[in-house]
Structures are given as structure tokens and as C-alpha cells.
Motif scaffolding. Sequence first.
Motif, PDB file in Angstrom:
ATOM      1  N   ILE A 132      50.468  69.038  83.838  1.00 20.79           N
ATOM      2  CA  ILE A 132      49.419  69.053  84.853  1.00 20.79           C
ATOM      3  C   ILE A 132      48.139  68.416  84.318  1.00 20.79           C
ATOM      4  CG2 ILE A 132      47.923  70.603  86.212  1.00 20.79           C
ATOM      5  CD1 ILE A 132      50.306  72.387  86.651  1.00 20.79           C
ATOM      6  N   GLU A 133      47.944  68.497  82.993  1.00 25.93           N
ATOM      7  CA  GLU A 133      46.729  67.929  82.413  1.00 25.93           C
ATOM      8  C   GLU A 133      46.816  66.408  82.242  1.00 25.93           C
ATOM      9  OE1 GLU A 133      46.049  70.312  78.942  1.00 25.93           O
ATOM     10  OE2 GLU A 133      45.668  72.064  80.224  1.00 25.93           O
ATOM     11  N   ASP A 134      47.993  65.868  82.364  1.00 31.60           N
ATOM     12  CA  ASP A 134      48.149  64.419  82.218  1.00 31.60           C
ATOM     13  C   ASP A 134      47.418  63.710  83.372  1.00 31.60           C
ATOM     14  OD1 ASP A 134      49.852  62.055  81.087  1.00 31.60           O
ATOM     15  OD2 ASP A 134      50.032  61.964  83.278  1.00 31.60           O
ATOM     16  N   PRO A 135      46.531  62.746  83.044  1.00 29.94           N
ATOM     17  CA  PRO A 135      45.726  62.125  84.096  1.00 29.94           C
ATOM     18  C   PRO A 135      46.545  61.451  85.196  1.00 29.94           C
ATOM     19  CG  PRO A 135      45.016  61.392  81.913  1.00 29.94           C
ATOM     20  CD  PRO A 135      46.209  62.251  81.711  1.00 29.94           C
ATOM     21  N   GLN A 136      47.671  60.848  84.816  1.00 28.08           N
ATOM     22  CA  GLN A 136      48.493  60.184  85.842  1.00 28.08           C
ATOM     23  C   GLN A 136      49.126  61.190  86.795  1.00 28.08           C
ATOM     24  OE1 GLN A 136      51.206  57.542  83.862  1.00 28.08           O
ATOM     25  NE2 GLN A 136      51.170  56.183  85.634  1.00 28.08           N
ATOM     26  N   VAL A 137      49.597  62.298  86.202  1.00 27.75           N
ATOM     27  CA  VAL A 137      50.192  63.357  87.023  1.00 27.75           C
ATOM     28  C   VAL A 137      49.113  63.949  87.929  1.00 27.75           C
ATOM     29  CG1 VAL A 137      51.282  65.649  86.956  1.00 27.75           C
ATOM     30  CG2 VAL A 137      52.036  63.858  85.381  1.00 27.75           C
ATOM     31  N   GLN A 138      47.921  64.139  87.362  1.00 31.41           N
ATOM     32  CA  GLN A 138      46.816  64.693  88.161  1.00 31.41           C
ATOM     33  C   GLN A 138      46.507  63.807  89.351  1.00 31.41           C
ATOM     34  OE1 GLN A 138      43.109  65.712  86.398  1.00 31.41           O
ATOM     35  NE2 GLN A 138      44.031  67.326  85.159  1.00 31.41           N
ATOM     36  N   ASP A 139      46.518  62.519  89.105  1.00 26.81           N
ATOM     37  CA  ASP A 139      46.229  61.569  90.167  1.00 26.81           C
ATOM     38  C   ASP A 139      47.281  61.674  91.281  1.00 26.81           C
ATOM     39  OD1 ASP A 139      44.592  59.511  91.113  1.00 26.81           O
ATOM     40  OD2 ASP A 139      46.175  58.061  90.639  1.00 26.81           O
ATOM     41  N   THR A 140      48.548  61.734  90.871  1.00 22.28           N
ATOM     42  CA  THR A 140      49.620  61.853  91.876  1.00 22.28           C
ATOM     43  C   THR A 140      49.496  63.170  92.637  1.00 22.28           C
ATOM     44  OG1 THR A 140      51.033  60.538  90.433  1.00 22.28           O
ATOM     45  CG2 THR A 140      52.130  61.718  92.209  1.00 22.28           C
TER      46      THR A 140
END
Length: 252
Positions: A132-140
Motif C-alpha cells: 500500500i505504501e508503494d507510490p505506484q500502487v497508491q496511485d492506482t
Amino acid sequence: DVIREVEGLAEKERRLADRLGLQEVRIVKGDADADPLVKKALGHAAAEWLKKTLRPGDILAVTGGTTIATVADQIPRTPLGVEVLPARGGVGENMEFQANTIASRIAAQLGGTYRLLHAPDVLSDDALQSLIEDPQVQDTLQRLRSARIVLHGIGQAIPMAKRRRLPESRIEQIEAHGAIAEAFGYYFDAHGNIVHAMNTVGLRLSDLKHIERISAVAGGSSKADAISAVAFGSPLQVLITDEAAADAILQK
Ligand code: BG6
């Protein structure tokens, strides 16, 4: 539509919508449990619904499953320019039934873009946190929450838990809590109460209340109780089902 009136389907659609508190119900003839062509017809009806509902620039979130996969098979090439996202992670199922695969296939048909969520179905708390902390995942995830339309499948709780290879102890636990239905990672009892939620990235039930159009596709008499439970337990608005499931629900 005249034919639907004559066949009594339109009347059943109204009764089922009333019974389940839904805005719209579409019934296709037959029983998806008995005839694979009926599952195709469900996919076709859902594709039609999508075509009339989607507008250019929309974000559409889809789940996985064999039923939603038929929507991808049935949707004609229509250049709408939408973004299609998987509603949840869900790597673990057969590739062709994963939400990621289905999102990319629907996007290809609609001349749109897609993003993927590469997350296993069963995650530890720590793994979930770092994903969840990964910026790409957050963006999605951010884009998922601004989806205008969600299209999801509905399954029976225990078969879905087994298909997702939940540990035996967990399966016994959710069974003991009366789970009969599953939709996008949530397990519901007959009253629509959530008895278990999967630790996975993607849309949460609480996100759904901000989404304008929520539609489910599920058929076969074996799914009747599961469909009712999800209709009671989630903000579902539109149901695309078959006559066997509709009759089984209406007979109760
Ligand atoms: C899953 C969806 O992938 O498919 C669930 O996330 C749904 O919401 C399930 O319960 C249904 O699968 P099928 O194969 O019965 O359409």
C-alpha cells in the motif's frame, strides 16, 4: 423488449428488483449451472449494459472470475476511451480469470487504457502494508476510488474460499460464521453481514458508496442465496442474472 414482456422476463425483473432493493435487474433465459451458453449470454447482457452506461473518460473497475471473463469475450470493439482497472489484486487464480487480465482485455475492446494491481490474493499484514505504501500502487488505488462504474462477480463463499486456497482453518472459521456469499474479497452471511474480509489491495466495501454505478453479474441457481446476500450486504444497484437464479430467489 416486447418479447421479454411476453416471456414474462420483464415482470420477473421488476419483482426481483423489488425483492432485492435494486434499481435495475436484467434476466437472461436459462441456467448458467447447466449450460455454458447461458454464462455467455450473461456476459453479453453485461457488455450491453456497459456499452449503454459508459461515457468517454470514465474509470471502470472490474473483478475477476469466470463470469466477468465472459464480458471481456462478449464486448464488441467500441472506441470509448475509458480507463479500466482491476477492483482488487487477486493474482492466484487462473491467469485468464484474474481481474488484471480481464481489465486489460476490456480496455483493448473499448480503446482505453488500463493499469494492473500485482498483488497476491492472500497477503500478510506486513506485506499488505508495504504494498500500500508503494507510490505506484497508491496511485492506482487513488484512481480506483474515483471509478464511476464497478462491475463485479458474485460467488458462493466456500467454493470461492477453496478456489483462493484459503487455509483450511480459515475456511472452517468462515463456514462457522455462516458465510454463504463472496464478492470482491468480502464474505457475507445470509443477512448480508460481512463475516470475513480478505487482506488484499483494491477497492474496499466502504469505497463503494462513492461510486455512481455498481453492477454485478452472476447466474445459476446455485448462486441464488449468494446473490441475495450480496444485494442485502453491499450497495449493489444493478444485477445481471439468469432465470434459474431469479426463480430460486423469488421462490423463497
Ligand atoms: C472473483 C470476484 O474473481 O470472481 C468475486 O472477485 C466473485 O467477486 C467471483 O465472487 C465469481 O467467480 P465466478 O467464476 O463464479 O464468476
